[in-house]
Write a protein that holds these residues in place. Sequence first.
Motif, PDB file in Angstrom:
ATOM      1  N   ARG A  44       0.988  -1.240  -0.100  1.00  0.00           N
ATOM      2  CA  ARG A  44       0.314   0.116   0.275  1.00  0.00           C
ATOM      3  C   ARG A  44       0.669   0.750  -0.130  1.00  0.00           C
ATOM      4  O   ARG A  44       0.443   2.119  -0.812  1.00  0.00           O
ATOM      5  CB  ARG A  44      -0.742   0.101   1.400  1.00  0.00           C
ATOM      6  N   HIS A  45       1.895   1.296   0.682  1.00  0.00           N
ATOM      7  CA  HIS A  45       2.568   2.902   1.033  1.00  0.00           C
ATOM      8  C   HIS A  45       3.867   2.786   0.452  1.00  0.00           C
ATOM      9  O   HIS A  45       4.683   3.356   0.460  1.00  0.00           O
ATOM     10  CB  HIS A  45       3.244   2.901   2.706  1.00  0.00           C
ATOM     11  N   LYS A  46       4.397   1.723  -1.391  1.00  0.00           N
ATOM     12  CA  LYS A  46       5.661   1.349  -1.964  1.00  0.00           C
ATOM     13  C   LYS A  46       5.288   3.236  -2.561  1.00  0.00           C
ATOM     14  O   LYS A  46       4.360   3.138  -3.052  1.00  0.00           O
ATOM     15  CB  LYS A  46       5.205   0.565  -2.750  1.00  0.00           C
ATOM     16  N   PRO A  47       6.212   3.676  -3.251  1.00  0.00           N
ATOM     17  CA  PRO A  47       6.948   4.331  -4.084  1.00  0.00           C
ATOM     18  C   PRO A  47       6.214   3.770  -5.327  1.00  0.00           C
ATOM     19  O   PRO A  47       6.122   3.299  -6.010  1.00  0.00           O
ATOM     20  CB  PRO A  47       7.907   4.745  -3.703  1.00  0.00           C
ATOM     21  N   LEU A  48       5.794   5.617  -6.119  1.00  0.00           N
ATOM     22  CA  LEU A  48       5.233   5.365  -7.574  1.00  0.00           C
ATOM     23  C   LEU A  48       5.894   5.147  -8.314  1.00  0.00           C
ATOM     24  O   LEU A  48       7.131   5.588  -8.444  1.00  0.00           O
ATOM     25  CB  LEU A  48       4.618   6.803  -7.227  1.00  0.00           C
ATOM     26  N   GLU A  49       6.010   4.185  -9.153  1.00  0.00           N
ATOM     27  CA  GLU A  49       7.116   3.452 -10.599  1.00  0.00           C
ATOM     28  C   GLU A  49       6.052   3.381 -11.889  1.00  0.00           C
ATOM     29  O   GLU A  49       5.879   2.901 -12.152  1.00  0.00           O
ATOM     30  CB  GLU A  49       7.291   2.003 -10.355  1.00  0.00           C
ATOM     31  N   PRO A  50       5.871   4.624 -12.509  1.00  0.00           N
ATOM     32  CA  PRO A  50       5.001   4.865 -13.666  1.00  0.00           C
ATOM     33  C   PRO A  50       5.522   4.406 -14.933  1.00  0.00           C
ATOM     34  O   PRO A  50       6.922   4.189 -14.572  1.00  0.00           O
ATOM     35  CB  PRO A  50       4.418   6.336 -13.368  1.00  0.00           C
ATOM     36  N   THR A  51       5.362   3.958 -15.503  1.00  0.00           N
ATOM     37  CA  THR A  51       5.448   3.042 -17.133  1.00  0.00           C
ATOM     38  C   THR A  51       6.075   3.900 -17.691  1.00  0.00           C
ATOM     39  O   THR A  51       5.946   5.587 -17.598  1.00  0.00           O
ATOM     40  CB  THR A  51       4.794   2.519 -17.439  1.00  0.00           C
TER      41      THR A  51
END
Length: 240
Positions: free
Chosen positions: A157-164
């Motif tokens: 839930r709290h992992k950092p955002l990794e956009p494509t």
Amino acid sequence: IQKRWRGYYIRKYFHNYYALKKYLEAISVNNEIVRNELQVYAEVKENEEKKKDLEKKEKEKKYKARKMHYLLSTEQIAGIYNSPFRTSPDPMELLLWKSKPLSHRWQQMKSPFTSELYDWPTCKRPLTFSTAQPLPPIGRQKPQGPFRDAAEVFQQRHKPLEPTLRVAAPINSPLEKAREEMKREEWGNLIHDNEFLPFSSYHKNQKYDPSIHRSSKYGQETYGIKYFREVQPKKWVADK
């Protein structure tokens, strides 16, 4: 002789009877003073404890009176504390007359918009005693079933955002980006780099650059300058 001298010397300079008696009297006086001070201190502490207990009982009695305010006597019906068989009303009845009823629970709940007002010294909240027992701790046993670990779910839930790459790339293409940059540079630059000096003779030394029509070897077109209608005399039928 030595025995008599040693006895005399010891009694005179080491074991003085009168000095020892005086010392013991001073100790007894000091003990009496300390005992009296301790007795006074114990009495003061006992009086303070009694006063605190009385205040606590008085507060509890007032809270009970506010809580049981609905048992107050009316003009039609006498309350349970105001028995007609008594010559005078009960002290609880007199306390019910003086106390105010407790407000409802929904009125006591403070709004998030008015929470700052309760911190002011002019505002006073009603005194309440918490009678509810605290809830027992929740057991941290793993529930039965195909459930993942709570720590793993929390980390997901709290992992950092990794956009494509499609999301991270800009909307405009590199070509459009370069064009926008060039437009910005054109708007920012001057119209011409030659500085205009109206109050100097700098421009007088420059040679005049004629236009393309005047500098051409084929000459200047007369149409549009001398006349605006094409005339061809060879095709005339008559002289006029």
